[in-house]
Scaffold this motif. Structure first.
Motif, PDB file in Angstrom:
ATOM      1  N   ARG B 391      37.835  41.071  56.772  1.00  0.00           N
ATOM      2  CA  ARG B 391      36.810  41.518  55.835  1.00  0.00           C
ATOM      3  C   ARG B 391      35.888  40.386  55.394  1.00  0.00           C
ATOM      4  O   ARG B 391      36.287  39.242  55.302  1.00  0.00           O
ATOM      5  N   THR B 392      34.664  40.733  55.109  1.00  0.00           N
ATOM      6  CA  THR B 392      33.714  39.761  54.558  1.00  0.00           C
ATOM      7  C   THR B 392      32.624  40.492  53.797  1.00  0.00           C
ATOM      8  O   THR B 392      32.307  41.641  54.102  1.00  0.00           O
ATOM      9  N   ALA B 393      32.056  39.798  52.807  1.00  0.00           N
ATOM     10  CA  ALA B 393      30.933  40.365  52.059  1.00  0.00           C
ATOM     11  C   ALA B 393      29.620  40.124  52.784  1.00  0.00           C
ATOM     12  O   ALA B 393      28.597  40.694  52.432  1.00  0.00           O
ATOM     13  N   LYS B 394      29.644  39.287  53.802  1.00  0.00           N
ATOM     14  CA  LYS B 394      28.425  38.826  54.470  1.00  0.00           C
ATOM     15  C   LYS B 394      28.059  39.749  55.634  1.00  0.00           C
ATOM     16  O   LYS B 394      28.934  40.302  56.293  1.00  0.00           O
TER      17      LYS B 394
END
Lengths: 428, 428
Positions: B391-394
């Protein structure tokens, strides 16, 4: 706190010394009000009435401390790994960290970071935030709620970085830091503040001076970076021409171990003088082997630090490091120490598995106090390891199973339980 | 073979050259009777009637080739990693391999090995067995049934090893090998034999001579080890005092590239003469970065081999290497090349992610023919990568997602599909 008193049963391993692993098969780990009362082959009479949680054939080890990790860099881990430190900071790190002025982005990113850290083998962590107050406070709140025990730093930087990430001047940086400390000191029982000058090049002398005063006022610990990269060291010498070594810059302002418990990440290229200073001041080294490889920094002389009695722990250094697993970090620490021996100095014996395990548990844990062991009196952080997914036809003893788990945690290992300070962390 | 004609849809990446990655977002990979017909942004008219399997936002890359792996060592991977090569062989490897005289143990161990290899990112592998015929035949049968495409070697060794693992003499070793070839040549479409002198020190001159003859008779490829460790090289020089270099021993008996397609594992410390020989003879290097670190061997000069035009692929070298993941192998290849640059020779630029990807796919794949690419005419090996668990916010582009998957495959990546020669491999 009756609910934090219990007994865990399983195959229990912890470091007695750097070189000796205590192994008790089908042993009992006694926890009274969050504190370990030791490991026993049979339950002592005085603890007979405590509830026993039986983990069967699983391994039980102390929780691990990630002594250096950048929370805001989690979103871009594993990307852009073809640069050295200073170029990497400007190309990837600073632009990404600038985004944390946007609290909405920060919340999204930090939620993922904290959830993943919670599921990891780290029970403790010493964490960099960014310069941004709201984002850093949100990070602390989330970490506190996770039950993990952490130090978190609002970063200070007032020069030599992209405009978007530079605090206006020393005064603004210091006032903002004081505001953050007023807001957060004592507010969270699990997430505590730590002074965090990013690294010498991004801190003006007035800022470092002011941080030294804040340290005294609040009695805070300190974290920063030290002697990671050759160009960085040269730059520090140019910026602080009066300094005898890079570490001397921090020391000059009371930010290097003597006045404040201090951890410095990397120490790959520390000079003899700097090593002497670290030793005399009891400065912790956060050894970050994966990051030092990824950013082509080199290999830190950990055997030298251990021989000198300098306290050492391990750090993942996300996103210089790509993996948040402390198991991987241990394996990498052993690996690079072998290359150090082969390629640099055959007087420096490679780290053993026992030593890497010590560094990940007791070594880094001691930054938090009596942490990282199951000896009587230690705060009880524990991990329960299920290695049944790492299949083999061979019969293994407990120590072999532990060594294999360190190397193969991500290929079939599963965390089946996690405790911090005697409190169970829910993993799902 | 209509059932092996189809189209895969997704974000498709493959190496066009060592330095260039072809990326087609939401592209179509056309497979006709097991052979790739290329990647297209829209389906060409001539393929309109083929069934389309839509993998949505997932990544599709060529299958990877593990150019060096020891199947019998799988049970003890991740254990006993504190020794150098020769001591490690005597302490751990030879005793474990001796157990494969017991077919029951061999079946149990090889079943696990094949199941795990099947679930891995490797579609092709070049595999060492042991000296034992029934065990090696069982391994080939299991591998053939898995659908993976492999070369498998019955090992030859008639000197300088533990009694339990030594074939009586050259004659017995050769007769046993001939019997194995009669039994298995052409029997399995997916698992083919490869001549496998363990390494020069464990092979007498009559044995090497006889293997050269067998090679000619059967037209077989050859695999062995070369210049992994400094003590090993010195030992070879003592055992074969007439040899100009370690590689010259194999060459002298027609087992070094010229007569037979040959892959040599490691080549960490090859002399200039040896490199020249490898280059002139087209000998493949199986680069095993994790193993070379684990056994304190050093770092192979892969940039030098690439610049010289020597064919190179990657190997996990279980159990010198601990991880069977070729993703990890790519990340390690990049990592050690950075340390090589930093610590040994700053003229040798570190490997880029594109180059490591090339080595894992096309580089090693070419040992099997037209394998490791999606260009028109290549045998269709493909992997479907699900990175939603990392997972990543980017927001990431496709190339960034691929780089991140290479570094973090074991921290949230999931193989969502696997094809070998146009046949889907069932992963669960």
């Amino acid at each position: 706190m009756r609910e934090h008193s219990f007994i865990l049963k399983g195959n229990i391993c912890y470091s007695e010394t750097k070189n000796h692993l205590s192994v008790t098969e089908q042993g009992y780990l006694v926890c009274c009000e969050g504190i370990s009362r030791g490991v026993y082959p049979v339950i002592p009479d005085e603890y007979r009435n405590l509830p026993v949680k039986d983990y069967g054939d699983r391994l039980i080890i102390p929780g691990m401390t990630d002594l250096h990790i950048h929370a805001p860099q989690y979103p871009f881990r594993g990307i852009g790994m073809d640069l050295e430190l200073l170029e990497w900071l400007n190309t990837h790190t600073f632009p990404e960290e600038s985004r944390y002025s946007d609290l909405e982005y920060a919340e999204k990113a930090y939620r993922i970071f904290v959830e993943d850290l919670k599921k990891s083998g780290s029970t403790r962590a010493v964490i960099f935030g960014t310069i941004h107050l709201p984002a850093t406070e949100f990070l602390m709140k989330q970490l506190d709620a996770s039950g993990l025990s952490t130090y978190v730093g609002k970063v200070n930087m007032d020069q030599n970085c992209t405009d978007a990430l530079r605090e206006t001047d020393a005064l603004e940086s210091l006032e903002s830091t004081a505001a953050w400390l007023r807001e957060t000191s004592g507010k969270y029982s699990n997430a505590r503040p730590i002074l965090t000058p990013r690294f010498a090049p991004t801190c003006s002398e007035p800022l470092l001076e002011g941080l030294g005063k804040l340290q005294k006022e609040y009695g805070l610990p300190v974290q920063s970076h030290l002697s990671e990269n050759l160009s960085e060291i040269q730059w520090v010498q140019e910026l602080f021409p009066w300094s005898a070594c890079y570490g001397n810059v921090y020391e000059h302002y009371g930010l290097f171990g003597k006045e404040a418990k201090t951890v410095m990440a990397h120490c790959v290229h520390s000079s003899d003088l700097e090593v002497e200073l670290m030793k005399n001041n009891g400065v912790y080294v956060a050894h970050c082997p994966q990051s030092n490889t990824n950013l082509s920094s080199g290999i830190a002389p950990i055997r030298r630090y251990l021989d000198a009695g300098i306290p050492v722990g391990l750090g993942t250094d996300i996103a210089g490091g790509t993996n948040m697993s402390m198991f991987r970090c241990m394996a990498d620490a052993v690996g690079v120490s072998k290359l150090y021996w082969r390629l640099i100095d055959q007087e420096k014996k490679p780290l053993t598995m026992e030593e890497a395990f010590y560094l990940a548990t007791r070594g880094g844990g001691s930054f938090f106090g009596k942490v990282g062991s199951f000896e009587n009196g230690y705060e009880l952080d524990a991990l329960v390891l299920d290695d049944s997914g790492i299949r083999t036809a061979k019969e293994l003893n407990t120590k072999e199973r532990l060594e294999r788990y360190i190397y193969l945690a991500e290929e079939g290992g599963r965390l089946a339980g996690k405790y911090v300070n005697g409190r169970e962390i829910l993993l799902s």
